[in-house]
Design a protein around this motif. Structure first.
Motif, PDB file in Angstrom:
ATOM      1  N   GLY A   1       0.823  -1.201   0.000  1.00 47.71           N
ATOM      2  CA  GLY A   1       0.000   0.000   0.000  1.00 47.71           C
ATOM      3  C   GLY A   1       0.856   1.250   0.000  1.00 47.71           C
ATOM      4  O   GLY A   1       2.080   1.186   0.151  1.00 47.71           O
TER       5      GLY A   1
ATOM      6  N   THR B   1       0.325   7.268   4.806  1.00 48.58           N
ATOM      7  CA  THR B   1      -0.836   6.787   5.551  1.00 48.58           C
ATOM      8  C   THR B   1      -1.272   7.802   6.605  1.00 48.58           C
ATOM      9  O   THR B   1      -0.627   8.822   6.834  1.00 48.58           O
ATOM     10  CB  THR B   1      -0.494   5.470   6.254  1.00 48.58           C
ATOM     11  N   LYS B   2      -2.351   7.459   7.288  1.00 51.94           N
ATOM     12  CA  LYS B   2      -2.842   8.327   8.371  1.00 51.94           C
ATOM     13  C   LYS B   2      -1.826   8.439   9.496  1.00 51.94           C
ATOM     14  O   LYS B   2      -1.810   9.433  10.233  1.00 51.94           O
ATOM     15  CB  LYS B   2      -4.167   7.791   8.910  1.00 51.94           C
TER      16      LYS B   2
ATOM     17  N   SER C   1      -6.714  -1.339  10.995  1.00 54.95           N
ATOM     18  CA  SER C   1      -5.691  -0.339  10.673  1.00 54.95           C
ATOM     19  C   SER C   1      -4.310  -0.938  10.488  1.00 54.95           C
ATOM     20  O   SER C   1      -3.360  -0.224  10.165  1.00 54.95           O
ATOM     21  CB  SER C   1      -5.627   0.717  11.787  1.00 54.95           C
TER      22      SER C   1
ATOM     23  N   GLN D   1      -2.413  -0.417   7.142  1.00 50.25           N
ATOM     24  CA  GLN D   1      -1.889   0.941   7.014  1.00 50.25           C
ATOM     25  C   GLN D   1      -0.631   1.132   7.851  1.00 50.25           C
ATOM     26  O   GLN D   1       0.318   1.811   7.426  1.00 50.25           O
ATOM     27  CB  GLN D   1      -2.939   1.963   7.441  1.00 50.25           C
TER      28      GLN D   1
ATOM     29  N   THR E   1       3.150   2.145   6.402  1.00 47.56           N
ATOM     30  CA  THR E   1       3.787   3.402   6.804  1.00 47.56           C
ATOM     31  C   THR E   1       5.307   3.314   6.734  1.00 47.56           C
ATOM     32  O   THR E   1       5.994   4.303   6.472  1.00 47.56           O
ATOM     33  CB  THR E   1       3.355   3.775   8.239  1.00 47.56           C
TER      34      THR E   1
END
Length: 435
Positions: free
Chosen positions: A212, A216-217, A294, A297, A301
């Motif tokens: 991914g 990320t958040k 989560s 993600q 990161t």
């Protein structure tokens, strides 16, 4: 097939052995098997039982198709070697009655004990013989070796006694599996014959954990940009990880490489000490345990992941986080001696450096941070290995096939244990590629 699993760790704990016990049982139930579990309340890695679970002892609940019964245990707030012994002894004591009741009234075909806790496993093999069930021990880590090699226990006479007890327990089971080939070899050194042992590695859901975007958040939350490099550790923060080495590396690189940031995500008895060591450091960030939704993600990161490890822990356990790291298509820096199982797994999908050497860790971090093409190459190789060797559905399905073949109460013909070991042991690629 009726399967009774006895293990001290189970969901809703998010990491460690609990995750694999729950996923095994739920996968078996999804395939149509009847599965029951005797376990403890959740407590790991915080070493604290949530209030909601303190009033539900010996009550059974259906959780995702699995009937789960929890027993009371002693959970030390600060787990020393002696307190851990009492902790495991408490589960062995309180789990005995429900194990016996389930075995006599329900008549399982296969009884599985998971180590830890080895103390409760002895009773499982005994009861299995009494009711005509096949017994299976799955070793997630070598508790006795780890306790003494890591200095949690030191008395040499106690070690001799515990090793003798361990050998007797191992030999009492019909089948013994563990999570890496190096650990299988250790089982054989402990006196088990090859036809009684198998490798069943910890798996990963390669659909849920996948490559991914690194933006990320979590980067937004920590105010990190695209130019910042993230070295991530995710998991338990306890004695055997050697996480103080990561803090030492971060301190060494803070001034010369301010764009390199270290994220330590998780919980455990050593987290407070690590936070104290890193106090005031702008390049060290701590996160708590992250929910499953989560986790992908979090893994994305990272520019690369860290597996620090003390030399004394070599081949006592294969870190289960390795499968998720590979599945996320990120490289890894692992501390391991050449020739160990961890080194063999990581070679060509990351960097292997000597355990206990923070200077070597700094150099490796600098090397990967300055080589995006190398990071991409290692990440692609890791993803390929995850698909080939760590896929959850294939590994669990093959394990269930072997257990079904070994079940006796249903009148099924027993599978020769040597063939069974070959089905789910090395080479694992053969099992994963099977339909």
């Amino acid at each position: 097939m009726r399967v009774l699993l006895v293990g001290i760790n189970y969901a809703p704990d998010l990491i460690g052995v609990a995750k694999y016990n729950a996923e095994l049982c739920e996968s078996l139930a999804a395939e149509g098997h009847e599965v029951r579990v005797i376990t403890a309340p959740p407590y790991y890695p915080a070493w604290k039982i949530p209030p909601a679970f303190k009033s539900s002892y010996f009550r059974s609940r259906d959780i995702h198709g699995v009937r789960v019964t929890r027993t009371p245990i002693y959970v030390p707030g600060h787990p020393s070697g002696a307190k851990r012994l009492v902790h495991h002894a408490s589960f062995a004591l309180t789990s005995g009655a429900p194990v016996l009741v389930e075995a006599l009234s329900w008549r399982p075909d296969v009884m599985i004990a998971v180590a830890p806790s080895l103390m409760s496993a002895a009773f499982v093999s005994f009861v299995a013989r009494c009711v005509g069930a096949k017994s299976w021990l799955h070793v997630q880590d070598f508790e006795v070796d780890a306790a003494f090699d890591l200095g949690l226990l030191r008395n040499p006479n106690l070690r001799k006694w515990m090793l003798r007890a361990e050998a007797a327990i191992l030999k009492s089971f019909d089948h013994v599996s563990t999570i890496s080939q190096a650990m299988v070899e250790r089982l054989r050194i402990k006196g088990l014959s090859p036809d009684k042992t198998a490798e069943v590695r910890n798996w990963i859901d390669t659909n849920a954990i996948c490559p991914g975007s690194r933006m990320t958040k979590y980067r937004q939350q920590l105010k990190l940009g695209a130019a910042d490099i993230v070295a991530l550790y995710s998991g338990t923060m306890s004695n055997k990880q050697g996480l103080e080495l990561v803090i030492e590396a971060a301190i060494g690189l803070e001034e010369s490489h301010p764009h390199i940031h270290f994220i330590l995500a998780g919980d455990g008895p050593h987290k407070m000490r690590l936070e104290q060591l890193a106090a005031g450091r702008r390049n060290v960030h701590f996160l708590g345990l992250q929910p499953n939704e989560s986790f992908n993600q979090l893994m994305a990161t990272a520019d690369f992941h860290l597996i620090p490890q003390k030399a004394e822990a070599a081949d006592l356990v294969l870190p289960s986080k390795l499968g998720a790291i590979f599945a996320s298509a990120r490289p890894v820096i692992a501390m391991a001696e050449e020739g160990t199982g961890l080194a063999a797994e990581v070679t060509d999908a990351g960097l292997v450096i000597p355990p206990g050497d923070s200077s070597a860790l700094e150099l490796a971090i600098c090397q990967l941070s300055e080589a995006p093409a190398l990071r991409e190459h290692y990440g692609e190789e890791g993803r390929r290995r995850a698909l080939d060797r760590w896929d959850r559905r294939a590994i669990v399905h093959r394990w269930s096939e072997v257990m079904a073949g070994q079940g006796s109460a249903t009148g099924q013909k027993n599978v020769d244990s040597k063939n069974a070991a070959g089905d789910i042991g090395l080479p694992v690629e053969d099992a994963v590629r099977s339909p």
